[in-house]
Scaffold this motif. Sequence first.
Motif, PDB file in Angstrom:
ATOM      1  N   THR A  71       0.825  -1.175  -0.089  1.00 36.54           N
ATOM      2  CA  THR A  71      -0.100  -0.090  -0.108  1.00 36.54           C
ATOM      3  C   THR A  71       0.951   1.180   0.013  1.00 36.54           C
ATOM      4  OG1 THR A  71      -1.683  -1.162   1.374  1.00 36.54           O
ATOM      5  CG2 THR A  71      -1.986   1.193   1.262  1.00 36.54           C
ATOM      6  N   PRO A  72       0.923   2.176  -0.987  1.00 44.82           N
ATOM      7  CA  PRO A  72       1.417   3.299  -1.089  1.00 44.82           C
ATOM      8  C   PRO A  72       1.023   4.293  -0.163  1.00 44.82           C
ATOM      9  CG  PRO A  72       0.297   3.287  -2.920  1.00 44.82           C
ATOM     10  CD  PRO A  72      -0.014   2.055  -2.022  1.00 44.82           C
ATOM     11  N   CYS A  73       1.815   5.297   0.310  1.00 39.13           N
ATOM     12  CA  CYS A  73       1.364   6.176   1.143  1.00 39.13           C
ATOM     13  C   CYS A  73       0.388   7.322   0.455  1.00 39.13           C
ATOM     14  CB  CYS A  73       2.575   7.170   1.599  1.00 39.13           C
ATOM     15  SG  CYS A  73       1.966   8.299   3.001  1.00 39.13           S
ATOM     16  N   TRP A  74      -0.526   7.635   1.069  1.00 40.39           N
ATOM     17  CA  TRP A  74      -1.574   8.574   0.577  1.00 40.39           C
ATOM     18  C   TRP A  74      -0.867   9.645  -0.280  1.00 40.39           C
ATOM     19  CZ3 TRP A  74      -0.855  13.722   1.727  1.00 40.39           C
ATOM     20  CH2 TRP A  74      -0.018  14.076   2.953  1.00 40.39           C
ATOM     21  N   CYS A  75       0.225  10.107  -0.027  1.00 42.34           N
ATOM     22  CA  CYS A  75       0.971  11.523  -0.571  1.00 42.34           C
ATOM     23  C   CYS A  75       1.468  11.015  -1.730  1.00 42.34           C
ATOM     24  CB  CYS A  75       2.207  11.889   0.019  1.00 42.34           C
ATOM     25  SG  CYS A  75       3.504  10.732   0.349  1.00 42.34           S
ATOM     26  N   THR A  76       1.720   9.753  -2.326  1.00 41.40           N
ATOM     27  CA  THR A  76       1.936   9.380  -3.736  1.00 41.40           C
ATOM     28  C   THR A  76       0.770   9.442  -4.908  1.00 41.40           C
ATOM     29  OG1 THR A  76       1.169   6.993  -3.383  1.00 41.40           O
ATOM     30  CG2 THR A  76       3.572   7.502  -2.653  1.00 41.40           C
ATOM     31  N   PHE A  77      -0.413   9.920  -4.246  1.00 37.57           N
ATOM     32  CA  PHE A  77      -1.490   9.985  -5.297  1.00 37.57           C
ATOM     33  C   PHE A  77      -1.485  11.506  -5.664  1.00 37.57           C
ATOM     34  CE2 PHE A  77      -2.442   6.086  -3.121  1.00 37.57           C
ATOM     35  CZ  PHE A  77      -2.683   5.314  -4.033  1.00 37.57           C
ATOM     36  N   LEU A  78      -0.733  12.473  -4.975  1.00 40.73           N
ATOM     37  CA  LEU A  78      -0.615  14.072  -5.127  1.00 40.73           C
ATOM     38  C   LEU A  78       0.577  14.128  -6.016  1.00 40.73           C
ATOM     39  CD1 LEU A  78      -1.616  15.040  -1.649  1.00 40.73           C
ATOM     40  CD2 LEU A  78      -3.092  14.829  -3.354  1.00 40.73           C
ATOM     41  N   ARG A 119      -1.600  19.506   0.623  1.00 42.42           N
ATOM     42  CA  ARG A 119      -2.475  20.022  -0.166  1.00 42.42           C
ATOM     43  C   ARG A 119      -2.360  21.486  -0.448  1.00 42.42           C
ATOM     44  NH1 ARG A 119      -5.936  15.456   1.753  1.00 42.42           N
ATOM     45  NH2 ARG A 119      -5.655  13.873   0.064  1.00 42.42           N
TER      46      ARG A 119
END
Length: 72
Positions: free
Chosen positions: A31-38, A59
């Motif tokens: 599971t990647p960190c949430w920040c990799t989707f930004l 953000r």
Amino acid sequence: MSTCERCGAAFHCAMADAPAGQKPTGAPGETPCWCTFLPPAIPVPGTEAVGCWCPACLRAHIATLETPPDVA
């Protein structure tokens, strides 16, 4: 839990808060960190790296990068 280097808020970082004895490797299925989707916005581990930022701070920083300058 991690602490935001910018505002001090507690938040979950999948990279820093991996289970004990397990380091994230970036392998498929992890599971990647949430920040990799930004969009990339700040340096990560390296000589000029900043610490982790919470979702709100990251953000907000990205929003300032995406705001075009005023045209006079």
